[in-house]
Design an enzyme around this catalytic site. Structure first.
Site, PDB file in Angstrom:
ATOM      1  N   LYS A   1       1.160  -1.901   1.494  1.00  0.00           N
ATOM      2  CA  LYS A   1       0.198  -1.864   0.388  1.00  0.00           C
ATOM      3  C   LYS A   1       0.151  -3.224  -0.314  1.00  0.00           C
ATOM      4  CE  LYS A   1      -0.814   0.384  -3.974  1.00  0.00           C
ATOM      5  NZ  LYS A   1      -0.504   1.423  -4.924  1.00  0.00           N
TER       6      LYS A   1
ATOM      7  N   GLU B   1      11.239   9.223  -5.619  1.00  0.00           N
ATOM      8  CA  GLU B   1      10.636   7.996  -6.151  1.00  0.00           C
ATOM      9  C   GLU B   1       9.645   8.347  -7.272  1.00  0.00           C
ATOM     10  OE1 GLU B   1      10.065   3.963  -3.839  1.00  0.00           O
ATOM     11  OE2 GLU B   1       8.228   5.133  -3.632  1.00  0.00           O
TER      12      GLU B   1
ATOM     13  N   HIS C   1      24.974  24.397  11.260  1.00  0.00           N
ATOM     14  CA  HIS C   1      26.264  24.050  11.854  1.00  0.00           C
ATOM     15  C   HIS C   1      26.842  22.789  11.228  1.00  0.00           C
ATOM     16  CE1 HIS C   1      25.615  27.178  14.818  1.00  0.00           C
ATOM     17  NE2 HIS C   1      24.369  26.758  14.863  1.00  0.00           N
TER      18      HIS C   1
ATOM     19  N   LYS D   1      15.282  -5.269  -5.558  1.00  0.00           N
ATOM     20  CA  LYS D   1      14.537  -6.255  -4.759  1.00  0.00           C
ATOM     21  C   LYS D   1      14.746  -7.657  -5.322  1.00  0.00           C
ATOM     22  CE  LYS D   1      10.602  -3.309  -3.555  1.00  0.00           C
ATOM     23  NZ  LYS D   1       9.162  -3.157  -3.677  1.00  0.00           N
TER      24      LYS D   1
HETATM   25  O1  F6P Z   1      10.127  -0.434  -2.891  1.00  0.00           O
HETATM   26  C1  F6P Z   1       9.475   0.784  -2.955  1.00  0.00           C
HETATM   27  C2  F6P Z   1       8.112   0.690  -2.357  1.00  0.00           C
HETATM   28  O2  F6P Z   1       7.280  -0.061  -3.182  1.00  0.00           O
HETATM   29  C3  F6P Z   1       7.518   2.057  -2.079  1.00  0.00           C
HETATM   30  O3  F6P Z   1       6.945   2.622  -3.188  1.00  0.00           O
HETATM   31  C4  F6P Z   1       6.571   1.747  -0.983  1.00  0.00           C
HETATM   32  O4  F6P Z   1       6.187   2.899  -0.283  1.00  0.00           O
HETATM   33  C5  F6P Z   1       7.389   0.793  -0.157  1.00  0.00           C
HETATM   34  O5  F6P Z   1       8.140   0.042  -1.096  1.00  0.00           O
HETATM   35  C6  F6P Z   1       6.597  -0.126   0.733  1.00  0.00           C
HETATM   36  O6  F6P Z   1       5.713  -0.913  -0.012  1.00  0.00           O
HETATM   37  P1  F6P Z   1       4.523  -1.689   0.673  1.00  0.00           P
HETATM   38  O7  F6P Z   1       3.625  -0.666   1.316  1.00  0.00           O
HETATM   39  O8  F6P Z   1       3.845  -2.429  -0.423  1.00  0.00           O
HETATM   40  O9  F6P Z   1       5.096  -2.605   1.702  1.00  0.00           O
END
Ligand code: F6P
Length: 542
Positions: A202, A349, A380, A508
């Site tokens: 994203k 999340e 199991h 991060k």
């Molecule tokens: O670090 C969490 C996060 O932002 C999630 O919410 C998301 O699904 C994942 O990292 C991957 O993010 P991106 O699609 O921006 O690479």
């Protein structure tokens, strides 16, 4: 608003005081219609929630709680694209992605449906071209293997879909999902002439994804020695088209999605491109249709017959009144092995937060720890703890009534196990029953004394059972939308923003800092433990 001061919350506390010892078996004995009363059927799913520690009064109070938390208004805010993700000033319009009505969905005074349709049409054209072999790799061969590079929501949802819908896969295509930091071992066995990398992010900023994508690009360029190869072997899905283009992917090979779709809610968009290549657009549209039917159910059904609302309220009852801290998701079908992982991200999340919309720290617990794996494997492994351990762990059992990939007899055996577990968890075994059982098995009086305390099971462990016809695109769509809405309802009741994820950002940032500091002297920047660990990594020795 202070949740714990609401009249319904107070009434629920009182109810808990008098009711928490009630035994579900007794409740069944008192009411022949309990199963009928406490079950819900939608077009795609059936939910039995009668094996819960509730009576009608509990349910009424929980429903009152939903009303007092203005759930109805908030559901409309969700569907109408209000910026309910207020910390990022974003809407959460994943429902628009599966809107099968002709009704426009307005966002910032614009109908977003044409944009959604346009991208889906592009995805369809592209996937048809790959699937019918017309899309050629750099050396002229058709694509045979897809590598999805993504992490979190850009991996878990699409991967779950690909695994669950395996019987719909194109016979000549396969796909692997790479989410960890090192793609290298996967490249070793890959045929560069017939592979397609789908980079899904994203933000197009995620370190792990970009590192893997860079490595894959270098590998491909080394093989072909020609930059033009990228156009035939790399596509991207992102809300940040410019970054994908800057990475080197052709603009027409970038499939867009939008800021108003959260990563963990994005599988309904082009984010599922790799899976769409495997299963075809028709099946993907069926998935969207199943989800849309659940959206309609959620939006228009009275709360007492509303599946996501009921599941959410039961979760509140256990988490906030019984003190349950976790929730198990147990699918009785190996194709759904990715479901607990996907729901883990979705739920944890979204609702793993303690700050309310009113900037006050909560004085109650919020999202539970979600875990699970396919039955019968877990029977199991960790089911012992659910039967006799000290934690109350509510369970969702999830199963298709039919499975064309196995024999009827085998499937019935599997489901017999599923139903047996929920029955055993509810019934337990009393001291009297245990003694009688040991006696019937021919144990001596001494052995009976020794064994009885260990074989007693207190029972009264709650569970829901969700059934559907088959693991089909429609039922899967409905199931995943069901959980999205359940999580949403809980977030509303707890008064938190379910659509941001600031917690992951700090890790991060620090990872980047540590990476930078690893090979330079930066005394005092980190704590003693972290400095010690970094020193070990620097030296490569224990
Ligand atoms: O670090 C969490 C996060 O932002 C999630 O919410 C998301 O699904 C994942 O990292 C991957 O993010 P991106 O699609 O921006 O690479």
């Amino acid at each position: 608003m202070n949740l714990t001061q609401l009249p319904s919350w107070q009434a629920l506390s009182e109810k808990f005081g008098t009711f928490h010892h009630a035994r579900m078996q007794d409740l069944f004995a008192l009411d022949q219609d309990r199963f009928k009363k406490f079950s819900i059927q939608t077009s795609d799913l059936f939910l039995d929630y009668s094996k819960n520690r509730i009576d009608q009064e509990t349910l009424n109070l929980l429903l009152r709680l939903a009303d007092e938390c203005k759930l109805e208004t908030m559901i409309e805010a969700l569907f109408n694209g209000e910026k309910i993700n207020f910390t990022e000033q974003r809407a959460a319009l994943h429902t628009a992605l599966r809107n099968a009505s002709n009704t426009p969905v307005m966002f910032e005074n614009r109908d977003i449906m044409p944009t959604i349709k346009n991208v889906l049409d592009r995805v369809e054209t592209f996937s048809n071209t790959v699937r019918n072999g017309k899309w050629r790799g750099h050396s002229g061969k058709p694509i045979r293997h897809i590598i999805n590079i993504g992490i979190g929501g850009s991996d878990l949802g699409p991967k779950l879909l690909a695994e669950a819908l395996c019987q719909h896969h194109h016979p000549d295509l396969s796909c692997s999902f790479v989410s960890g930091v090192d793609i290298k071992p996967r490249l070793e066995n890959l045929d560069p002439e017939t592979c397609l990398f789908v980079v899904v992010s994203k933000s197009f900023h995620t370190k792990e994804t970009l590192a893997n994508a860079e490595r894959a690009k270098t590998w491909l360029l080394d093989v072909f020695g020609d930059k033009k190869a990228i156009a035939q072997h790399f596509v991207a899905v992102s809300a940040n088209t410019e970054a994908a283009v800057a990475f080197g992917i052709e603009r027409e090979n970038v499939f867009e999605f939008w800021d108003w779709v959260g990563g963990r809610y994005s599988l309904w968009s082009a984010v599922s491109l790799s899976t769409i290549l495997l299963i075809g657009m028709e099946n993907f549209r069926e998935l969207l249709a199943g989800a849309w039917r659940m959206d309609e159910h959620f939006r228009h059904t009275a709360f007492d017959k509303n599946m996501p609302v009921i599941l959410a309220l039961l979760g509140i009852w256990y988490g906030n009144f019984f003190g349950a801290q976790s929730h198990a998701i147990i699918p009785y079908d190996d194709r759904l092995s990715g479901l607990p992982r996907h729901l883990q991200q979705l739920d944890m999340e979204s609702n793993g937060k303690t700050m309310t919309r009113y900037a006050e720290a909560v004085n109650y617990t919020t999202g539970p720890v979600i875990f699970g794996s396919p039955g019968t494997d877990c029977q199991h492994a960790y089911f012992q703890s659910i039967h006799q351990g000290s934690h109350l762990i509510p369970i969702d059992f999830i199963a298709p009534l039919n499975n064309p990939l196995t024999t009827k007899d085998q499937h019935e055996t599997l489901l017999a196990n599923c139903f047996a577990q929920s029955e055993a968890m509810m019934r337990g075994r009393t001291e009297e029953e245990t003694r009688a059982m040991l006696k019937a098995a021919g144990q001596t009086a001494g052995e009976i004394e020794l064994l009885t305390p260990h074989k007693i099971m207190v029972g009264n462990k709650p569970s829901n059972t969700l059934l559907f016809d088959e693991v089909s695109p429609q039922s899967l769509g409905a199931l995943l939308a069901l959980y999205e809405h359940k999580v949403f309802v809980q977030g509303i009741i707890w008064g938190i923003n379910s659509f941001d994820q600031w917690g992951v950002e700090l890790g991060k940032e620090l990872a980047e800092q540590i990476k930078r500091d690893l090979h330079r002297e930066a005394p005092g920047r980190h704590d003693g433990s972290t400095e010690g660990l970094m020193a070990k990594l620097r030296s490569g020795r224990l």
